[in-house]
Design a protein around this motif. Structure first.
Motif, mmCIF file in Angstrom:
data_model
loop_
_atom_site.group_PDB
_atom_site.id
_atom_site.type_symbol
_atom_site.label_atom_id
_atom_site.label_comp_id
_atom_site.label_asym_id
_atom_site.label_seq_id
_atom_site.Cartn_x
_atom_site.Cartn_y
_atom_site.Cartn_z
ATOM 1 N N ILE A 82 1.883 -26.852 -66.803
ATOM 2 C CA ILE A 82 0.929 -26.269 -65.857
ATOM 3 C C ILE A 82 -0.325 -27.119 -65.797
ATOM 4 N N ALA A 83 -0.762 -27.659 -66.940
ATOM 5 C CA ALA A 83 -1.960 -28.490 -66.943
ATOM 6 C C ALA A 83 -1.790 -29.700 -66.026
ATOM 7 N N ARG A 84 -0.679 -30.389 -66.147
ATOM 8 C CA ARG A 84 -0.441 -31.568 -65.310
ATOM 9 C C ARG A 84 -0.376 -31.182 -63.833
ATOM 10 N N LEU A 85 0.252 -30.047 -63.543
ATOM 11 C CA LEU A 85 0.326 -29.587 -62.158
ATOM 12 C C LEU A 85 -1.057 -29.289 -61.602
ATOM 13 N N PHE A 86 -1.819 -28.482 -62.317
ATOM 14 C CA PHE A 86 -3.147 -28.093 -61.830
ATOM 15 C C PHE A 86 -4.079 -29.294 -61.722
ATOM 16 N N ASN A 87 -3.966 -30.234 -62.651
ATOM 17 C CA ASN A 87 -4.835 -31.409 -62.606
ATOM 18 C C ASN A 87 -4.465 -32.340 -61.457
ATOM 19 N N ARG A 88 -3.208 -32.314 -61.041
ATOM 20 C CA ARG A 88 -2.731 -33.246 -60.006
ATOM 21 C C ARG A 88 -2.997 -32.766 -58.592
ATOM 22 N N VAL A 89 -2.832 -31.471 -58.324
ATOM 23 C CA VAL A 89 -2.868 -30.994 -56.938
ATOM 24 C C VAL A 89 -4.300 -30.825 -56.448
ATOM 25 N N PRO A 90 -4.511 -30.830 -55.131
ATOM 26 C CA PRO A 90 -5.846 -30.544 -54.588
ATOM 27 C C PRO A 90 -6.291 -29.132 -54.936
#
Length: 212
Positions: A82-90
């Motif tokens: 989830i961290a990688r997802l949230f950090n990546r998306v606008p």
């Protein structure tokens, strides 16, 4: 056109305030972190699956500030996915103030919130709204959502900000899949926005409860 998904954690009396931790909402709310004792592997897997495919976050100011202080430091830890997802998306922030937008990929929405949300929906396929009760109530009132994922937890608090406080208009929704209960009693409900407004009926009629 994409979909706006609202992801909400609520108590049985539909309090949605500060589920994540004691310091999440410094307004004198005495039950911050009420969700933690009720988490189990099933509920955690449901939440993880709900975030799959996310390509943008839409957040209120307070939730954004909490996330911005936490998620950039969680990669490589137990919540790495989830961290990688949230950090990546606008990340799009609804705020009348001047939030610190140092979290990579963040942008503040303009004063025309409805127009801004429609623009986000046009640019992204799967937009997730997490927490952000004030923003959620605006989206509910304007019917600017397509899906509502609601985790109802087996606890009654009696105080706190509720999911539908001042932010609801007569609205039809449809259940997208059967409710799913976790071992600790949390019930996961997935709804989609439906056309029209709630109908009425006569309980004594053969077609009682049918919409006109």
């Amino acid at each position: 056109m994409g979909l706006i998904h609202i992801e909400l954690f609520a108590t049985l009396d539909l309090v949605g305030q500060a589920p994540g931790g004691p310091d999440e909402d410094p307004e004198g709310f005495p039950f911050g972190g009420w969700q933690a004792p009720l988490l189990d592997e099933v509920a955690e897997a449901q939440v993880g699956a709900a975030y799959e495919g996310t390509d943008a976050l839409l957040l209120g100011r307070r939730t954004y500030d909490i996330f911005a202080a936490y998620w950039p430091h969680q990669e490589g830890g137990p919540d790495d996915g989830i961290a990688r997802l949230f950090n990546r998306v606008p990340k799009y922030v609804a705020s009348r103030g001047r939030p610190d937008l140092s979290w990579a990929g963040s942008a503040q929405l303009g004063p025309d919130l409805a127009g801004a949300v429609r623009g986000i929906r046009d640019r992204h396929e799967q937009v997730k709204v997490v927490g952000s009760l004030d923003l959620v109530q605006t989206l509910l009132r304007e019917k600017l959502f397509d899906r509502l994922d609601l985790w109802v937890h087996p606890v009654v608090l009696g105080v706190g900000k509720k999911v539908f406080d001042g932010g609801a208009v007569p609205t039809n929704v449809t259940l997208l899949e059967p409710p799913a209960a976790s071992p600790k009693g949390t019930v996961y409900l997935r709804y989609g926005l439906a056309a029209g407004t709630p109908g009425t009926g006569d309980m004594s009629a053969p077609d009682r409860g049918a919409a006109p």
